[in-house]
Design a protein around this motif. Structure first.
Motif, PDB file in Angstrom:
ATOM      1  N   LEU A  81       4.759   0.505 -10.544  1.00 26.61           N
ATOM      2  CA  LEU A  81       5.448   0.733  -9.276  1.00 26.61           C
ATOM      3  C   LEU A  81       6.950   0.512  -9.359  1.00 26.61           C
ATOM      4  CD1 LEU A  81       2.945  -0.983  -6.796  1.00 26.61           C
ATOM      5  CD2 LEU A  81       2.945   1.364  -7.656  1.00 26.61           C
ATOM      6  N   GLY A  82       7.444   0.047 -10.489  1.00 27.15           N
ATOM      7  CA  GLY A  82       8.874  -0.166 -10.646  1.00 27.15           C
ATOM      8  C   GLY A  82       9.381  -1.342  -9.823  1.00 27.15           C
ATOM      9  N   LEU A  83      10.694  -1.462  -9.741  1.00 28.40           N
ATOM     10  CA  LEU A  83      11.296  -2.592  -9.035  1.00 28.40           C
ATOM     11  C   LEU A  83      10.959  -2.602  -7.558  1.00 28.40           C
ATOM     12  CD1 LEU A  83      14.866  -2.933 -10.594  1.00 28.40           C
ATOM     13  CD2 LEU A  83      13.011  -4.607 -10.654  1.00 28.40           C
ATOM     14  N   VAL A  84      10.890  -1.431  -6.934  1.00 26.35           N
ATOM     15  CA  VAL A  84      10.588  -1.367  -5.508  1.00 26.35           C
ATOM     16  C   VAL A  84       9.222  -1.989  -5.217  1.00 26.35           C
ATOM     17  CG1 VAL A  84      10.176   0.167  -3.550  1.00 26.35           C
ATOM     18  CG2 VAL A  84      12.039   0.655  -5.137  1.00 26.35           C
ATOM     19  N   GLY A  85       8.205  -1.516  -5.925  1.00 22.51           N
ATOM     20  CA  GLY A  85       6.872  -2.057  -5.717  1.00 22.51           C
ATOM     21  C   GLY A  85       6.747  -3.500  -6.150  1.00 22.51           C
ATOM     22  N   PHE A  86       7.474  -3.864  -7.216  1.00 22.86           N
ATOM     23  CA  PHE A  86       7.398  -5.235  -7.724  1.00 22.86           C
ATOM     24  C   PHE A  86       7.959  -6.224  -6.706  1.00 22.86           C
ATOM     25  CE2 PHE A  86       9.021  -8.817 -10.300  1.00 22.86           C
ATOM     26  CZ  PHE A  86       7.843  -9.173 -10.942  1.00 22.86           C
ATOM     27  N   ASN A 112      11.254   3.762 -16.538  1.00 23.76           N
ATOM     28  CA  ASN A 112      10.891   4.134 -15.165  1.00 23.76           C
ATOM     29  C   ASN A 112      11.167   2.956 -14.235  1.00 23.76           C
ATOM     30  OD1 ASN A 112       9.119   6.803 -15.740  1.00 23.76           O
ATOM     31  ND2 ASN A 112       8.617   5.224 -17.264  1.00 23.76           N
ATOM     32  N   PRO A 113      12.430   2.537 -14.117  1.00 19.72           N
ATOM     33  CA  PRO A 113      12.729   1.268 -13.464  1.00 19.72           C
ATOM     34  C   PRO A 113      12.570   1.252 -11.947  1.00 19.72           C
ATOM     35  CG  PRO A 113      14.757   2.382 -14.064  1.00 19.72           C
ATOM     36  CD  PRO A 113      13.645   3.186 -14.655  1.00 19.72           C
ATOM     37  N   LEU A 114      12.734   2.362 -11.283  1.00 23.57           N
ATOM     38  CA  LEU A 114      12.763   2.347  -9.817  1.00 23.57           C
ATOM     39  C   LEU A 114      11.368   2.424  -9.195  1.00 23.57           C
ATOM     40  CD1 LEU A 114      14.682   2.176  -7.446  1.00 23.57           C
ATOM     41  CD2 LEU A 114      14.740   4.692  -7.402  1.00 23.57           C
ATOM     42  N   LEU A 115      10.611   3.467  -9.511  1.00 20.33           N
ATOM     43  CA  LEU A 115       9.291   3.672  -8.903  1.00 20.33           C
ATOM     44  C   LEU A 115       8.156   3.586  -9.912  1.00 20.33           C
ATOM     45  CD1 LEU A 115      10.122   6.591  -6.443  1.00 20.33           C
ATOM     46  CD2 LEU A 115       9.815   4.176  -5.889  1.00 20.33           C
ATOM     47  N   PHE A 117       0.832  -1.203   0.000  1.00 21.31           N
ATOM     48  CA  PHE A 117       0.000   0.000   0.000  1.00 21.31           C
ATOM     49  C   PHE A 117       0.871   1.258   0.000  1.00 21.31           C
ATOM     50  CE2 PHE A 117      -2.053   3.371   2.535  1.00 21.31           C
ATOM     51  CZ  PHE A 117      -3.132   3.642   1.702  1.00 21.31           C
ATOM     52  N   VAL A 118       1.920   1.255   0.804  1.00 13.50           N
ATOM     53  CA  VAL A 118       2.833   2.403   0.856  1.00 13.50           C
ATOM     54  C   VAL A 118       3.496   2.614  -0.507  1.00 13.50           C
ATOM     55  CG1 VAL A 118       4.961   3.301   1.878  1.00 13.50           C
ATOM     56  CG2 VAL A 118       3.231   2.216   3.326  1.00 13.50           C
ATOM     57  N   ALA A 119       3.899   1.519  -1.171  1.00 13.18           N
ATOM     58  CA  ALA A 119       4.529   1.620  -2.488  1.00 13.18           C
ATOM     59  C   ALA A 119       3.581   2.264  -3.497  1.00 13.18           C
ATOM     60  CB  ALA A 119       4.954   0.238  -2.975  1.00 13.18           C
ATOM     61  N   ILE A 120       2.298   1.919  -3.416  1.00 15.50           N
ATOM     62  CA  ILE A 120       1.300   2.525  -4.308  1.00 15.50           C
ATOM     63  C   ILE A 120       1.208   4.029  -4.062  1.00 15.50           C
ATOM     64  CG2 ILE A 120      -1.174   2.640  -4.810  1.00 15.50           C
ATOM     65  CD1 ILE A 120      -1.311  -0.374  -4.293  1.00 15.50           C
ATOM     66  N   ILE A 121       1.153   4.414  -2.798  1.00 12.65           N
ATOM     67  CA  ILE A 121       1.036   5.835  -2.450  1.00 12.65           C
ATOM     68  C   ILE A 121       2.278   6.608  -2.886  1.00 12.65           C
ATOM     69  CG2 ILE A 121       0.794   7.487  -0.559  1.00 12.65           C
ATOM     70  CD1 ILE A 121      -1.715   5.855  -1.169  1.00 12.65           C
ATOM     71  N   VAL A 122       3.452   6.073  -2.591  1.00 15.42           N
ATOM     72  CA  VAL A 122       4.703   6.758  -2.935  1.00 15.42           C
ATOM     73  C   VAL A 122       4.818   6.939  -4.439  1.00 15.42           C
ATOM     74  CG1 VAL A 122       7.216   6.561  -2.940  1.00 15.42           C
ATOM     75  CG2 VAL A 122       5.920   6.037  -0.860  1.00 15.42           C
ATOM     76  N   SER A 123       4.546   5.884  -5.197  1.00 17.73           N
ATOM     77  CA  SER A 123       4.637   5.980  -6.655  1.00 17.73           C
ATOM     78  C   SER A 123       3.642   6.995  -7.197  1.00 17.73           C
ATOM     79  CB  SER A 123       4.394   4.606  -7.286  1.00 17.73           C
ATOM     80  OG  SER A 123       4.461   4.678  -8.689  1.00 17.73           O
ATOM     81  N   GLY A 124       2.432   7.015  -6.609  1.00 19.63           N
ATOM     82  CA  GLY A 124       1.431   7.978  -7.051  1.00 19.63           C
ATOM     83  C   GLY A 124       1.843   9.410  -6.780  1.00 19.63           C
ATOM     84  N   LEU A 125       2.443   9.645  -5.612  1.00 19.83           N
ATOM     85  CA  LEU A 125       2.882  10.996  -5.268  1.00 19.83           C
ATOM     86  C   LEU A 125       4.054  11.444  -6.140  1.00 19.83           C
ATOM     87  CD1 LEU A 125       2.675  10.794  -1.369  1.00 19.83           C
ATOM     88  CD2 LEU A 125       1.141  12.052  -2.909  1.00 19.83           C
ATOM     89  N   VAL A 126       4.982  10.538  -6.382  1.00 24.42           N
ATOM     90  CA  VAL A 126       6.158  10.879  -7.183  1.00 24.42           C
ATOM     91  C   VAL A 126       5.773  11.202  -8.623  1.00 24.42           C
ATOM     92  CG1 VAL A 126       8.277   9.931  -8.193  1.00 24.42           C
ATOM     93  CG2 VAL A 126       7.799   9.594  -5.762  1.00 24.42           C
ATOM     94  N   LEU A 146       8.306  -1.600 -22.034  1.00 23.92           N
ATOM     95  CA  LEU A 146       8.938  -0.366 -22.516  1.00 23.92           C
ATOM     96  C   LEU A 146       8.801   0.755 -21.478  1.00 23.92           C
ATOM     97  CD1 LEU A 146       7.714  -0.400 -26.238  1.00 23.92           C
ATOM     98  CD2 LEU A 146      10.026  -0.884 -25.415  1.00 23.92           C
ATOM     99  N   VAL A 147       7.623   0.837 -20.857  1.00 20.39           N
ATOM    100  CA  VAL A 147       7.413   1.845 -19.819  1.00 20.39           C
ATOM    101  C   VAL A 147       8.334   1.575 -18.626  1.00 20.39           C
ATOM    102  CG1 VAL A 147       5.763   2.792 -18.163  1.00 20.39           C
ATOM    103  CG2 VAL A 147       5.026   2.288 -20.500  1.00 20.39           C
TER     104      VAL A 147
END
Length: 426
Positions: free
Chosen positions: A337-342, A293-296, A79-88, A288-289
């Motif tokens: 979400l990138g690698l962190v969320g994955f 955008n590999p991290l977040l 859930f935190v990963a979703i929020i962080v990616s959305g904010l970024v 491709l996306v």
């Protein structure tokens, strides 16, 4: 003194009512979700609200086992990963509207803590399965036979109808030893649920049945006995293909479209791709996306926005823009979400499977339900991302897994304690 006793009696009655109410909701949970809108979500939300109230009122927190803590942290972390990616990536209307689904990953924590106080929840979930099998079969009969529809899709879509029927069928198979004299009904109920799967035309559900059946066969049997169910589950798709025009049509269409897709991909002519094969194109778009955008990632819910630039730049089919997600949970998480969320997602998804499999010998019965559930959802997610973005599917995944995880963790630690006592006595 009488006032104190009266207060205790009222508290006891309230606790008993609460227990019965929770068990009633869990009993109802698997039954009618494919035919009644918001059934799964509604029950999940009611239980979650009760869990939040219970969390704030309860002074003592339950002592969790290490494995339980890990899974709950992973749910909250996703859930935190979703929020962080959305904010970024820019918080917008899409993210705001999806929050009512996304927050369920966080609500899984108090829900788990509450259900842990009710150790018989799993019994009530299983008790609802016979009615669930009859319901999905009846819904399929009504839609296919009475209404003349080619596919049974319930009130949502075949992508929910088929997987739910598949889970019901395999959970019933795993519950064989719990039905006593009523065991003779199980083959009929399992066959009814599997027929509903066939009528759904959901290829993800077809694959899920085979995958769950193979897991059940490998773990439930030993030696030569294992070969018989393995052969049956491998032959079942062939028999279904020969016996049902719906199954054969769905499979043939998928095979033909996939062959066409790869032929045109070699020729660099994917603009006209549509149908089933467009999912391969969407997965290519997601990759491709992700590379850019590999991290977040590109942000939760931003599939169409993120993919659009690649249609003209990389020659992707225009049809990839006709969908709101990548139709694959793994690709969806990777690009969004990138690698962190994955990494967090894969832990939340597959850590329970690892735990069930690793401790299977200590508690085979409870482990089997958990493994079938995770394997089924994991396979369904290969062709659909609904597990992540649809409230009903998220509710099915989290609530059922919580019930199975609670029971298995308790049985495993009880078995370990008994082994430890036996070793000390010896």
């Amino acid at each position: 003194m009488s006032a104190v006793m009266s207060g205790q009696a009222k508290a006891s009655k309230l606790a008993l009512f609460k227990e019965r109410f929770i068990y009633a909701l869990i009993f109802l949970f698997p039954i009618a979700g494919v035919g009644v809108r918001h059934w799964f979500s509604g029950i999940f939300v009611v239980l979650a609200l009760m869990a939040l109230w219970d969390l704030f009122k309860r002074k003592e927190r339950p002592a969790l086992f290490r494995e339980e803590k890990i899974w709950l942290w992973l749910c909250a972390g996703f859930f935190v990963a979703i929020i962080v990616s959305g904010l970024v990536n820019g918080w917008g209307e899409t993210q705001k509207h999806s929050l009512e689904v996304d927050i369920r990953y966080l609500l899984a924590v108090p829900l788990y803590l509450m259900l842990r106080q009710y150790p018989h929840a799993w019994r009530w979930l299983l008790a609802g399965l016979p009615l669930a099998a009859l319901y999905v079969a009846g819904q399929a009969y009504y839609e296919v036979v009475e209404l003349g529809k080619f596919r049974a899709d319930g009130v949502y879509s075949p992508n929910l109808f088929g997987p739910v029927a598949a889970l019901v069928a395999l959970w019933l198979l795993a519950s064989w030893q719990h039905w006593g004299r009523l065991r003779w009904l199980l083959p009929v109920l399992i066959a009814a649920a599997l027929w509903a799967v066939m009528m759904s035309g959901s290829r993800g559900a077809y694959l899920g049945v085979v995958a769950m059946g193979l897991v059940w066969s490998v773990y439930r049997f030993r030696g030569w006995w294992r070969l018989l169910p393995l052969v049956l589950f491998l032959l079942a798709p062939l028999l279904a293909y020969q016996a049902s025009d719906r199954v054969s049509a769905r499979v043939d269409t998928a095979v033909n479209e996939v062959e066409t897709y790869f032929d045109r991909l070699k020729q660099g002519e994917t603009n006209t791709i549509n149908g089933t094969a467009i999912r391969f194109e969407m997965w290519r778009a997601g990759w491709l996306v992700f590379k850019d955008n590999p991290l977040l990632g590109a942000g939760w819910g931003n599939y169409t926005k993120a993919v659009k630039p690649y249609v003209s730049e990389n020659g992707l089919s225009q049809h990839v823009l006709n969908h709101g997600h990548a139709h694959n949970a793994y690709v969806e998480v990777l690009m969004s979400l990138g690698l962190v969320g994955f990494i967090i997602f894969m832990g939340m998804f597959f850590y329970p499977l690892y735990y069930f499999a690793r401790t299977y010998a200590l508690a085979p019965d409870s482990a089997m339900f958990g493994m079938l559930h995770v394997v089924g959802i994991a396979v369904f997610s290969l062709t659909d991302a609904s597990i992540l973005i649809k409230g009903n599917f998220v509710a099915i995944f989290l609530l059922s897994l919580a019930v199975f995880f609670i029971r298995h963790a308790a049985r495993v630690n009880q078995a370990r304690a008994e082994i430890s006592r036996a070793e000390s006595a010896g």
